[in-house]
Design a protein around this motif. Structure first.
Motif, PDB file in Angstrom:
ATOM      1  N   PHE A 161      27.924  41.422  36.555  1.00 39.09           N
ATOM      2  CA  PHE A 161      28.928  41.760  37.839  1.00 39.09           C
ATOM      3  C   PHE A 161      28.078  41.071  38.941  1.00 39.09           C
ATOM      4  O   PHE A 161      29.031  40.528  39.986  1.00 39.09           O
ATOM      5  CB  PHE A 161      29.113  43.171  37.809  1.00 39.09           C
ATOM      6  CG  PHE A 161      29.843  43.530  39.171  1.00 39.09           C
ATOM      7  CD1 PHE A 161      31.194  43.617  39.250  1.00 39.09           C
ATOM      8  CD2 PHE A 161      29.250  44.057  40.437  1.00 39.09           C
ATOM      9  CE1 PHE A 161      32.028  43.939  40.466  1.00 39.09           C
ATOM     10  CE2 PHE A 161      29.753  44.374  41.417  1.00 39.09           C
ATOM     11  CZ  PHE A 161      31.068  44.360  41.396  1.00 39.09           C
ATOM     12  N   LEU A 200      33.594  35.648  43.113  1.00 45.87           N
ATOM     13  CA  LEU A 200      34.494  36.573  42.546  1.00 45.87           C
ATOM     14  C   LEU A 200      34.983  37.532  43.807  1.00 45.87           C
ATOM     15  O   LEU A 200      34.141  38.233  44.221  1.00 45.87           O
ATOM     16  CB  LEU A 200      33.929  37.530  41.555  1.00 45.87           C
ATOM     17  CG  LEU A 200      35.053  38.667  40.914  1.00 45.87           C
ATOM     18  CD1 LEU A 200      36.148  37.649  40.228  1.00 45.87           C
ATOM     19  CD2 LEU A 200      34.231  39.264  40.027  1.00 45.87           C
ATOM     20  N   LEU A 244      40.741  38.354  36.607  1.00 44.56           N
ATOM     21  CA  LEU A 244      39.687  37.928  35.614  1.00 44.56           C
ATOM     22  C   LEU A 244      40.085  38.264  34.439  1.00 44.56           C
ATOM     23  O   LEU A 244      40.575  39.414  33.910  1.00 44.56           O
ATOM     24  CB  LEU A 244      38.749  38.651  36.169  1.00 44.56           C
ATOM     25  CG  LEU A 244      37.038  38.715  35.366  1.00 44.56           C
ATOM     26  CD1 LEU A 244      35.716  38.641  36.175  1.00 44.56           C
ATOM     27  CD2 LEU A 244      36.899  39.412  34.325  1.00 44.56           C
ATOM     28  N   GLU A 249      38.032  38.792  30.673  1.00 41.54           N
ATOM     29  CA  GLU A 249      36.777  38.893  30.077  1.00 41.54           C
ATOM     30  C   GLU A 249      37.166  38.913  28.582  1.00 41.54           C
ATOM     31  O   GLU A 249      37.439  39.696  27.690  1.00 41.54           O
ATOM     32  CB  GLU A 249      35.905  40.183  30.360  1.00 41.54           C
ATOM     33  CG  GLU A 249      34.722  40.335  29.774  1.00 41.54           C
ATOM     34  CD  GLU A 249      33.844  41.638  30.275  1.00 41.54           C
ATOM     35  OE1 GLU A 249      32.733  41.448  30.271  1.00 41.54           O
ATOM     36  OE2 GLU A 249      34.434  42.610  30.647  1.00 41.54           O
ATOM     37  N   CYS A 260      35.033  41.675  25.708  1.00 39.09           N
ATOM     38  CA  CYS A 260      34.950  42.737  26.971  1.00 39.09           C
ATOM     39  C   CYS A 260      34.306  43.978  26.317  1.00 39.09           C
ATOM     40  O   CYS A 260      33.541  44.612  27.022  1.00 39.09           O
ATOM     41  CB  CYS A 260      36.305  43.210  27.483  1.00 39.09           C
ATOM     42  SG  CYS A 260      37.485  44.055  26.166  1.00 39.09           S
ATOM     43  N   PHE A 302      33.750  45.415  36.910  1.00 35.53           N
ATOM     44  CA  PHE A 302      35.004  44.276  37.115  1.00 35.53           C
ATOM     45  C   PHE A 302      36.345  45.280  37.651  1.00 35.53           C
ATOM     46  O   PHE A 302      36.865  45.038  38.742  1.00 35.53           O
ATOM     47  CB  PHE A 302      35.278  43.462  36.196  1.00 35.53           C
ATOM     48  CG  PHE A 302      34.195  42.497  35.958  1.00 35.53           C
ATOM     49  CD1 PHE A 302      33.552  41.848  37.099  1.00 35.53           C
ATOM     50  CD2 PHE A 302      33.523  42.270  34.787  1.00 35.53           C
ATOM     51  CE1 PHE A 302      32.407  40.919  37.162  1.00 35.53           C
ATOM     52  CE2 PHE A 302      32.678  41.340  34.649  1.00 35.53           C
ATOM     53  CZ  PHE A 302      32.080  40.832  35.724  1.00 35.53           C
ATOM     54  N   TYR A 345      36.250  46.931  40.931  1.00 38.14           N
ATOM     55  CA  TYR A 345      36.139  46.005  42.060  1.00 38.14           C
ATOM     56  C   TYR A 345      37.353  45.324  42.495  1.00 38.14           C
ATOM     57  O   TYR A 345      37.861  45.053  43.431  1.00 38.14           O
ATOM     58  CB  TYR A 345      34.963  45.064  41.804  1.00 38.14           C
ATOM     59  CG  TYR A 345      34.849  44.000  42.724  1.00 38.14           C
ATOM     60  CD1 TYR A 345      34.233  44.304  44.145  1.00 38.14           C
ATOM     61  CD2 TYR A 345      35.330  42.708  42.459  1.00 38.14           C
ATOM     62  CE1 TYR A 345      34.249  43.165  44.951  1.00 38.14           C
ATOM     63  CE2 TYR A 345      34.942  41.632  43.260  1.00 38.14           C
ATOM     64  CZ  TYR A 345      34.352  41.793  44.709  1.00 38.14           C
ATOM     65  OH  TYR A 345      34.187  40.722  45.650  1.00 38.14           O
ATOM     66  N   LEU A 346      37.925  44.969  41.249  1.00 40.27           N
ATOM     67  CA  LEU A 346      39.100  44.074  41.397  1.00 40.27           C
ATOM     68  C   LEU A 346      40.496  44.890  41.836  1.00 40.27           C
ATOM     69  O   LEU A 346      40.516  46.096  41.767  1.00 40.27           O
ATOM     70  CB  LEU A 346      39.699  43.307  39.968  1.00 40.27           C
ATOM     71  CG  LEU A 346      38.525  42.373  39.593  1.00 40.27           C
ATOM     72  CD1 LEU A 346      38.955  41.947  38.223  1.00 40.27           C
ATOM     73  CD2 LEU A 346      38.437  41.200  40.605  1.00 40.27           C
ATOM     74  N   TYR A 369      42.263  42.934  36.148  1.00 38.24           N
ATOM     75  CA  TYR A 369      41.480  42.875  35.020  1.00 38.24           C
ATOM     76  C   TYR A 369      42.017  42.764  33.567  1.00 38.24           C
ATOM     77  O   TYR A 369      42.973  43.961  33.342  1.00 38.24           O
ATOM     78  CB  TYR A 369      40.578  44.093  35.011  1.00 38.24           C
ATOM     79  CG  TYR A 369      39.432  43.928  33.813  1.00 38.24           C
ATOM     80  CD1 TYR A 369      38.131  43.047  34.069  1.00 38.24           C
ATOM     81  CD2 TYR A 369      39.698  44.587  32.477  1.00 38.24           C
ATOM     82  CE1 TYR A 369      37.193  43.354  32.878  1.00 38.24           C
ATOM     83  CE2 TYR A 369      38.731  44.509  31.535  1.00 38.24           C
ATOM     84  CZ  TYR A 369      37.704  43.659  31.706  1.00 38.24           C
ATOM     85  OH  TYR A 369      36.665  43.661  30.520  1.00 38.24           O
ATOM     86  N   HIS A 410      35.263  35.155  31.852  1.00 34.30           N
ATOM     87  CA  HIS A 410      33.902  35.423  31.695  1.00 34.30           C
ATOM     88  C   HIS A 410      33.873  35.994  30.157  1.00 34.30           C
ATOM     89  O   HIS A 410      34.545  36.390  29.777  1.00 34.30           O
ATOM     90  CB  HIS A 410      33.723  36.855  32.676  1.00 34.30           C
ATOM     91  CG  HIS A 410      32.416  37.223  32.419  1.00 34.30           C
ATOM     92  ND1 HIS A 410      31.991  38.345  31.680  1.00 34.30           N
ATOM     93  CD2 HIS A 410      31.142  36.894  32.849  1.00 34.30           C
ATOM     94  CE1 HIS A 410      30.946  38.776  31.854  1.00 34.30           C
ATOM     95  NE2 HIS A 410      30.185  37.763  32.264  1.00 34.30           N
TER      96      HIS A 410
END
Length: 299
Positions: free
Chosen positions: A79, A87, A93, A95, A98, A107, A110-111, A116, A165
């Protein structure tokens, strides 16, 4: 990064002498590998079965974390690195692989809501991911968790993701699976987006341990990306972090910007401005800097 061929009998015998406690786990892996090779039709089917077996013993160990503290630390490492490289909360995003949201939980928090997306080949680990969403009170962030059978991203729309990612995915993937990803990932990236992935790096002979762990030279992966019209950059700054894998960043030729970050991005920008867009950039770290850390799951 490893120079030795970890599949060789000489290496395995030497490792067994130095680490006798790892002999029994490796023998169990050998037995499982032989059984699953007979019962699965391809690598995705094989590794899905591996994950089913591993998740049954604990979802955190299944994603390579020997303790909860290590699970937390590795998620934080991933992260912090992407945030440091640009980011933003309004980014979307994806992943790949995951898992049980070792980094994904950070993530998601935060997003912005709904930004996500996590995909994985293992339905079993995605059930554990749902538990992580619940345990960390992330339901209102509306994460998208999707099981997949390949890396064609067929259900995802064009030019959707600012950041893609994949941590510890290609370290478990044969080359044709990686190439499938490279063939399709450019379609779902925004023009100025980037795709970071880690891999087990060797400067010696490329090899695999059973069908679970794959070791590649950097030049192999950067050249493969170039054949699919992608620009690949070895991320030197990742090498200074406490991770046993190396990292490559994929961008689209002619991208208008790169995420803010140290040396590699600025050098890449200069190359593009000099009219070298679309070339593959290979900046492998010197051999003398290789890390002596031992892969948790290998003998």
């Amino acid at each position: 990064m490893h120079d030795n061929n970890r599949a060789s009998i000489v290496h395995q015998l030497g490792y067994a002498i130095r680490h006798p406690g790892r002999i029994s786990p490796h023998l169990r892996r050998l037995t499982r590998n032989a059984w699953l090779r007979l019962r699965t039709r391809d690598h995705v089917d094989y590794y899905r079965a591996v994950m089913r077996s591993d998740v049954a013993r604990g979802s955190e160990a299944a994603v390579g974390s020997r303790s909860h503290a290590r699970w937390l630390a590795m998620g934080r490492l991933q992260f912090d690195y992407l945030v440091r490289h640009g980011l933003k909360p309004d980014h979307r995003l994806l992943e790949i692989g995951c898992g049980n949201l070792r980094a994904g939980r950070l993530f998601i928090d935060y997003l912005d809501t709904g930004n996500y997306y996590g995909v994985d080949i293992s339905p079993d680990i995605l059930i554990a991911a749902q538990d992580t969403v619940s345990d960390h009170d992330l339901r209102d962030k509306l994460p998208h968790l999707m099981p997949v059978g390949d890396l064609r991203f067929a259900a995802l729309p064009d030019e959707t993701f600012d950041v893609i990612h994949a941590h510890s995915v290609f370290s478990h993937s044969p080359l044709h699976v990686i190439e499938e990803c490279f063939r399709h990932v450019g379609r779902i990236m925004k023009p100025d987006g980037w795709f970071d992935f880690t891999f087990d790096r060797t400067e010696g002979q490329e090899h695999q341990v059973l069908r679970e762990d794959f070791y590649y030279r950097t030049a192999t992966l950067t050249a493969l990306a170039g054949r699919h019209g992608l620009h690949a950059t070895f991320m030197d700054d990742w090498e200074r972090l406490p991770s046993k894998q190396s990292k490559i960043r994929i961008t689209l030729p002619g991208a208008g910007r790169l995420a803010d970050g140290p040396g590699p991005e600025r050098q890449e920008r200069r190359h593009r401005e000099a009219g070298q867009a679309g070339q593959v950039e290979h900046r492998d770290a010197p051999a003398e800097r290789h890390r002596a850390a031992i892969h948790d799951r290998d003998l």
